[in-house]
Enzyme design. Sequence first.
Site, mmCIF file in Angstrom:
data_model
loop_
_atom_site.group_PDB
_atom_site.id
_atom_site.type_symbol
_atom_site.label_atom_id
_atom_site.label_comp_id
_atom_site.label_asym_id
_atom_site.label_seq_id
_atom_site.Cartn_x
_atom_site.Cartn_y
_atom_site.Cartn_z
ATOM 1 N N GLY A 192 -45.329 -18.747 -17.795
ATOM 2 C CA GLY A 192 -46.633 -18.964 -17.195
ATOM 3 C C GLY A 192 -47.133 -17.764 -16.407
ATOM 4 N N SER A 193 -47.964 -18.054 -15.398
ATOM 5 C CA SER A 193 -48.715 -17.008 -14.696
ATOM 6 C C SER A 193 -47.865 -16.055 -13.870
ATOM 7 C CB SER A 193 -49.758 -17.666 -13.781
ATOM 8 O OG SER A 193 -50.658 -18.450 -14.531
ATOM 9 N N SER A 194 -46.556 -16.325 -13.732
ATOM 10 C CA SER A 194 -45.723 -15.419 -12.950
ATOM 11 C C SER A 194 -45.640 -14.030 -13.578
ATOM 12 C CB SER A 194 -44.315 -16.004 -12.786
ATOM 13 O OG SER A 194 -43.760 -16.354 -14.026
ATOM 14 N N VAL A 195 -46.026 -13.882 -14.869
ATOM 15 C CA VAL A 195 -45.977 -12.560 -15.513
ATOM 16 C C VAL A 195 -47.289 -11.796 -15.372
ATOM 17 C CG1 VAL A 195 -44.346 -13.498 -17.203
ATOM 18 C CG2 VAL A 195 -46.766 -13.302 -17.813
ATOM 19 N N LYS A 196 -48.261 -12.338 -14.664
ATOM 20 C CA LYS A 196 -49.599 -11.727 -14.652
ATOM 21 C C LYS A 196 -49.652 -10.360 -13.981
ATOM 22 C CE LYS A 196 -52.345 -15.952 -15.141
ATOM 23 N NZ LYS A 196 -53.205 -16.964 -14.495
#
Length: 708
Positions: free
Chosen positions: A384-388
């Site tokens: 999810g968004s933790s790689v943004k």
Amino acid sequence: MKNKNKQKKKKNHLTFRLNVLFFVVFIMFSALILRLGFVQIVEGETFVNELASSTNTTARIDAPRGLMYDRYGQVVVDNQLELSVTYTNPSRTTSAQTMLGIAENLEPMIEMESDRVTARDKRDYILLTMTEEERYELVTREERRELDGVSAEYQVELERITDEQIDSLTDQQLQVAAIFREMSRGYANSPQRIKQRISVEESHVISENLDMLPGIDILRDSTRTFPYGDAFRSFFGTTRQIPSERVDYYLSRGYDRSDIVGTSFIEQQYEEVLRGQKAVVESITKRQGSQMVESEVNERLGQRGNDLVLTLDMELQQRLEDIIDNEMRKSGNSFILDRSAYAVLMDPRTGDILAMAGFLDEAGKDEDSYADHTGTVNKAFEMGSSVKAASVLTGFHSGVASPGTRFNDRPIYLPNTPPKRSWNTSGFGWIDDRRALEQSSNVYMFEIGMRMANCYYRAPNASCGWSTGPGGSIERAYQEVRNNFSQFGLGSETGIDLPRYSSGLIGGSESGGNLLDLMIGQYDNYTTLQLAQYIATIANDGYRMEPRVVREIREPSTSEDEQGVVIQKFEPTILNRVEMSDAHISRVQQGLRDVMTRGTARGLFANASYQPAGKTGTAQVKVAVGQGDNRRVVDGNTQSLVGYAPFNNPEIAFAVVVPDVKLGSNGGRQGIAQEISKSALEAYFELKDKRNGATPVDEPVLEEIHID
């Protein structure tokens, strides 16, 4: 004339000297031949008798393996001395009947578990106990003549052993079969362990009856113990007798077939370091009258293997495991099926693994332990968004965005693609990169991905300009995104000093819509360790460090209170420096700090004294549950949080993943990953101020006996 006479005299003198030399050599060889003849003919029988009346045996006694210490000098893997009963087959020609007789004599002396005796083992045993006439009744002579060899005959005999015959075997017979099974698995002239951890009483009885147990011996052995129970235990690895498929490899390195070796994780990775140097005992026995008397014993002392000092902080590891356990209990029925959570804590400056813990409670199974620590390195999830943070840096590096670039966050409708929007379904409007990280904007990341693929969104369901197929702009964008992500460790090998670990999973269909999902962490799968390495790289100003679990190799200690001399110290290793500029990395670091102070993680971290930076993540998942007509798919999410602290001088980086949680509307507890992260950071900084030492279990846990 005078010169000619001189030359003639000189030549005659040289000839005379050569003749003398040849004569001397002839005499010496003659004397040697006479002596050899005398020894062979006259004294030969004496020497043969002397050889027959003496024996020379060499025993190689295993030495304990090296210990493992945590970074603060606490022994986390130890040895416990034990005894094993072994059988050494003196020859490949030893008959099965002979071995069975030894097994029958040994059976009353030891308690042997028979649960590993297979149906084939039982059939073999029954055939061995049958008379020749009984076997001919099983397969007649006429039938045997039509079969192709002894092997075919034996196979038919096995097939004709009935289930009733197998079921009629007594417990005593099954124990004999279990002993015979272990004996027959060995090799000629190599000790084969029949039973490990025999009791003192068993060793006494066997020792008193060795004269009726040819080939049986008592071996001084050791087993691994774990003073802190299951804490980090699976990463320590396992030891067992050399697996059959690895025998040639180890024999070529000087091992014996019966040796115990590391077969997983640290034990396997550092086998050459941990293995001990065997003691060698040479005994010379001579006959005196009618008795054999030991006349000489030569012993070369063995030595325990070298010790390892790990990067692990066992006290922090225990705290982390307790934190996860507590959160799992508090979460109740929040999970779709299995309850699980994974966390990695590491030093971003060195790559030192401080703690790695995993929890797994599989639905419908009763387990003695919920520990799944190795899941942090071998289980991959959509994060999810933790790689943004990697997505924004990829946009900066590709040139489609720069610090301060603003995109309009609103729903996007592309042809043949489901609607794409942020969690705030109405959109955030025009936002820049820092605001996009702070509020976890999906659309900002979509815009980066689309522009890298030459797609510029102008109107709903209108063609945006990207090209499909081999060599098209979408394929090129995938390659560029994954290349950038891999520089942080996402989708690439982490380099950790373990023999096996996952490098993640790459999604299959490279469509335009999936490219957008890739930008928000909902396409490719990564492990928790990869996630930790990625955020640690950002914390370390773009330098990706090689994760490590071992920091030193030391000589065996001679005192319980002191460690041995350092043989090798492993220095931190830089795997690569990401291609992004310092300015771009600094800009993203500010955005990650914003997440914690006024963004999606502000509720738990805004006032934290240790000043963290990080990024939340929630990946949408679908989990199949039920069987048959009740089979259905349930929507949920995988929660994640990555970060580091303190913001200005990072000394700890972390990644926490909680897979397959129910949606909040269905009773799923939200924020589990954030709660685990908060408690883990607090534990780390508390231990900086005061340490009490890790808490050992009441009884050290013994390593399980691993038998093929």
